[in-house]
Design an enzyme around this catalytic site. Structure first.
Site, mmCIF file in Angstrom:
data_model
loop_
_atom_site.group_PDB
_atom_site.id
_atom_site.type_symbol
_atom_site.label_atom_id
_atom_site.label_comp_id
_atom_site.label_asym_id
_atom_site.label_seq_id
_atom_site.Cartn_x
_atom_site.Cartn_y
_atom_site.Cartn_z
ATOM 1 N N ASN A 1 -39.920 23.703 30.202
ATOM 2 C CA ASN A 1 -40.916 22.787 29.650
ATOM 3 C C ASN A 1 -40.216 21.471 29.316
ATOM 4 O O ASN A 1 -38.991 21.396 29.318
ATOM 5 C CB ASN A 1 -41.574 23.420 28.404
ATOM 6 C CG ASN A 1 -40.548 23.668 27.326
ATOM 7 O OD1 ASN A 1 -39.985 22.744 26.761
ATOM 8 N ND2 ASN A 1 -40.272 24.941 27.047
ATOM 9 N N ASP B 1 -41.827 31.308 26.732
ATOM 10 C CA ASP B 1 -42.374 32.588 26.260
ATOM 11 C C ASP B 1 -42.100 33.731 27.240
ATOM 12 O O ASP B 1 -42.000 34.886 26.843
ATOM 13 C CB ASP B 1 -43.885 32.454 26.039
ATOM 14 C CG ASP B 1 -44.186 31.545 24.857
ATOM 15 O OD1 ASP B 1 -43.474 31.668 23.842
ATOM 16 O OD2 ASP B 1 -45.103 30.716 24.943
ATOM 17 N N LYS C 1 -30.683 32.023 46.849
ATOM 18 C CA LYS C 1 -31.838 31.128 46.900
ATOM 19 C C LYS C 1 -32.960 31.759 47.727
ATOM 20 O O LYS C 1 -32.737 32.204 48.857
ATOM 21 C CB LYS C 1 -31.400 29.794 47.522
ATOM 22 C CG LYS C 1 -32.477 28.752 47.479
ATOM 23 C CD LYS C 1 -32.015 27.457 48.112
ATOM 24 C CE LYS C 1 -33.213 26.542 48.281
ATOM 25 N NZ LYS C 1 -32.923 25.394 49.113
ATOM 26 N N PHE D 1 -42.009 25.828 14.057
ATOM 27 C CA PHE D 1 -42.840 24.731 14.555
ATOM 28 C C PHE D 1 -44.033 25.319 15.304
ATOM 29 O O PHE D 1 -43.974 26.446 15.791
ATOM 30 C CB PHE D 1 -42.043 23.825 15.505
ATOM 31 C CG PHE D 1 -41.289 22.737 14.778
ATOM 32 C CD1 PHE D 1 -40.231 23.041 13.948
ATOM 33 C CD2 PHE D 1 -41.656 21.406 14.925
ATOM 34 C CE1 PHE D 1 -39.541 22.042 13.273
ATOM 35 C CE2 PHE D 1 -40.973 20.396 14.258
ATOM 36 C CZ PHE D 1 -39.915 20.717 13.430
ATOM 37 N N LYS E 1 -49.282 31.472 12.852
ATOM 38 C CA LYS E 1 -47.864 31.665 13.208
ATOM 39 C C LYS E 1 -47.012 31.910 11.959
ATOM 40 O O LYS E 1 -46.048 32.673 11.987
ATOM 41 C CB LYS E 1 -47.348 30.451 13.991
ATOM 42 C CG LYS E 1 -47.905 30.450 15.407
ATOM 43 C CD LYS E 1 -47.530 29.249 16.231
ATOM 44 C CE LYS E 1 -48.321 29.342 17.554
ATOM 45 N NZ LYS E 1 -48.177 28.205 18.426
ATOM 46 N N LYS F 1 -45.005 35.360 12.035
ATOM 47 C CA LYS F 1 -43.552 35.252 12.229
ATOM 48 C C LYS F 1 -42.778 35.318 10.906
ATOM 49 O O LYS F 1 -41.577 35.105 10.877
ATOM 50 C CB LYS F 1 -43.225 33.966 12.991
ATOM 51 C CG LYS F 1 -44.004 33.877 14.320
ATOM 52 C CD LYS F 1 -43.530 32.773 15.215
ATOM 53 C CE LYS F 1 -44.452 32.651 16.432
ATOM 54 N NZ LYS F 1 -43.811 32.074 17.598
HETATM 55 N N1 CTP Z 1 -40.419 30.550 19.071
HETATM 56 C C1 CTP Z 1 -39.278 31.297 19.180
HETATM 57 N N2 CTP Z 1 -39.119 32.155 20.219
HETATM 58 C C2 CTP Z 1 -40.068 32.278 21.152
HETATM 59 C C3 CTP Z 1 -41.245 31.505 21.054
HETATM 60 C C4 CTP Z 1 -41.397 30.663 20.010
HETATM 61 O O1 CTP Z 1 -38.391 31.177 18.329
HETATM 62 N N3 CTP Z 1 -39.868 33.124 22.153
HETATM 63 C C5 CTP Z 1 -40.580 29.676 17.902
HETATM 64 C C6 CTP Z 1 -40.553 28.203 18.213
HETATM 65 O O2 CTP Z 1 -39.230 27.683 18.116
HETATM 66 C C7 CTP Z 1 -41.457 27.643 17.137
HETATM 67 C C8 CTP Z 1 -42.467 28.751 16.918
HETATM 68 O O3 CTP Z 1 -41.862 29.932 17.384
HETATM 69 O O4 CTP Z 1 -40.790 27.460 15.919
HETATM 70 C C9 CTP Z 1 -43.782 28.581 17.579
HETATM 71 O O5 CTP Z 1 -43.638 28.346 18.935
HETATM 72 P P1 CTP Z 1 -44.886 28.133 19.873
HETATM 73 O O6 CTP Z 1 -44.430 28.020 21.286
HETATM 74 O O7 CTP Z 1 -45.748 27.036 19.327
HETATM 75 O O8 CTP Z 1 -45.673 29.474 19.623
HETATM 76 P P2 CTP Z 1 -45.807 30.798 20.392
HETATM 77 O O9 CTP Z 1 -45.519 31.882 19.423
HETATM 78 O O10 CTP Z 1 -45.002 30.789 21.649
HETATM 79 O O11 CTP Z 1 -47.352 30.844 20.689
HETATM 80 P P3 CTP Z 1 -48.233 30.062 21.751
HETATM 81 O O12 CTP Z 1 -47.268 29.496 22.779
HETATM 82 O O13 CTP Z 1 -49.136 31.101 22.285
HETATM 83 O O14 CTP Z 1 -48.938 29.011 20.957
#
Ligand code: CTP
Length: 397
Positions: free
Chosen positions: A207, A276, A286, A324, A338, A342
């Site tokens: 990303n 994720d 490759k 975040f 969240k 979390k």
């Molecule tokens: N985060 C993490 N590890 C992951 C995914 C997320 O530590 N595998 C942490 C990010 O660093 C951030 C928070 O979780 O502090 C939220 O991340 P975000 O991507 O907004 O949330 P997700 O839980 O992935 O949910 P979604 O993408 O469905 O909104």
């Protein structure tokens, strides 16, 4: 915007300690600029201070400063504080008696910033009636002295006249100039950047996270006195001085690096945009599109561990965990979900997409906690970092 300390350096053996003073000021988040007397350049070449400060070093009153015809005036206005360390008896005498015959003494006369003097000289010179009277005159005029110490002097004599300890000089300046050192003794862990999850050796899922927020957090925490570890996914930002920076690529590597450091941290901020999911079976070679390799047209994914949730479940009393939530809609509601899921103490929610968030320099955010929602107006990532640390500081036992 960093505050500027103008460091005046005069010709004295203790000049080598001025390097430590400059470094200490930088560590404390201040911009240091150096002005030297001609005599000082007999001991140390200005190139050393130029390299340390990455700023031009001013010496001569009539030197050509690029784009600056009246250098002593611009220097004197730039300074939030002017410290002369080490300061010889000669320069103390000149300033006390209104003599301004070089760039340093002219700047000292022209500046309206607080003037601080750290004397360094032979004991007999220090105790001489002339020097004592000159120091008293300057003290009366509001010049602050960081007094010399007693001890073994470069000339072989023992007595008062040794430059004060550079750490003492730095901490007095930091206090005078009003920089917060409220995270002294705290350990802060920050995750930042994206993670990349390989499909094959040349392709990956990721990303566009720039890592700027996490780097701003790490820098702010260090400047406020914390010991900082930054675990960063692949980003185009240089290591920060005096911050342990661990470079990782994948979410699993980030989890491993964080897991090793989390228990020892007082404040952990998870600003990374962790992927994720990751490809279940990344190919060692490759993949070729011509061969219609089905592993390219349809990639099987597995979920990555949630690093924040894993650490949130493990946090101990007194430890603060901040996550975040980058959202395209319903920021507060999503952040609250969240927060609970979390086991964080706060979630910093911000809107992304439509030119906001990722890669930008400004952010508008909310800090969502279990009993509050603090709205943070549009501000730079560095200011946001300080706002988050302010919250963490005031909520830590
Ligand atoms: N985060 C993490 N590890 C992951 C995914 C997320 O530590 N595998 C942490 C990010 O660093 C951030 C928070 O979780 O502090 C939220 O991340 P975000 O991507 O907004 O949330 P997700 O839980 O992935 O949910 P979604 O993408 O469905 O909104």
């Amino acid at each position: 915007m960093k505050k500027t300390v103008l460091v005046g350096v005069t010709g004295c053996v203790a000049i080598y300690k001025a390097c430590e003073i400059v470094r200490g000021l930088q560590k404390a988040g201040l911009r240091a600029k150096v002005v030297m007397t001609e005599h000082a350049t007999e001991f140390v070449n200005p190139a050393l201070f130029r390299a340390l400060t990455r700023e031009p070093v001013a010496v001569g009153l009539f030197d050509d400063a690029p784009g600056d015809p009246i250098h002593h005036i611009s220097l004197s206005k730039e300074a939030d504080l002017f410290v002369i360390a080490p300061c010889t008896a000669n320069v103390i005498g000149k300033i006390a008696n209104g003599i301004a015959d070089d760039l340093l003494t002219t700047t000292a006369m022209a500046t309206t910033a607080p003037l601080v003097i750290a004397p360094a000289m032979n004991v007999n010179m220090y105790e001489s009636a002339a020097n004592q009277e000159n120091m008293a005159t300057l003290k009366r005029r509001g010049v602050r002295f960081i007094d010399s110490e007693s001890g073994y002097l470069a000339c072989g004599d023992v007595g008062k006249g040794r430059l004060a300890d550079p750490d003492v000089i730095v901490s007095e300046i930091v206090e005078m100039i009003g920089v917060k050192r409220d995270l002294e003794g705290k350990r802060v862990l920050v995750t930042t950047g994206p993670t990349i999850e390989p499909i094959d050796p040349v392709r990956f899922i990721s990303n566009p996270s720039s890592g700027k927020t996490g780097f701003a957090l790490a820098e702010a925490a260090r400047e406020r006195g914390a010991e900082v570890c930054l675990v960063a996914g692949p980003v185009a930002l240089d290591d920060l001085p005096d911050v342990e920076t661990v470079r990782v690529k994948t979410a699993l590597e980030m989890l491993d690096a964080v897991s090793r450091r989390f228990d020892g941290s007082d404040i952990a901020v998870f600003s990374a945009a962790v992927s994720d999911f990751r490809p279940k079976d990344p190919s060692a070679s490759k993949l070729k599109k011509d061969a219609c390799d089905s592993r390219l047209s349809s990639i099987e994914l597995v979920e990555n561990p949630d690093i924040l949730a894993t650490m949130g479940a493990r946090k101990h009393a007194g430890q603060l965990v901040v996550g975040f939530a980058a959202e395209t809609e319903d920021v507060v509601e999503n952040a609250r979900k969240k927060l609970v899921k979390k086991n964080a103490d706060a979630i910093v929610g911000n809107l992304v997409g439509d030119g906001k968030g990722f890669g930008t320099d400004d952010n508008e955010a909310v800090i969502v906690t279990h009993d509050d929602v603090v709205r943070i107006p549009l501000m730079s990532k560095r200011e946001l970092a300080d706002a988050i640390l302010d919250w963490a500081r005031s909520n830590q036992a």
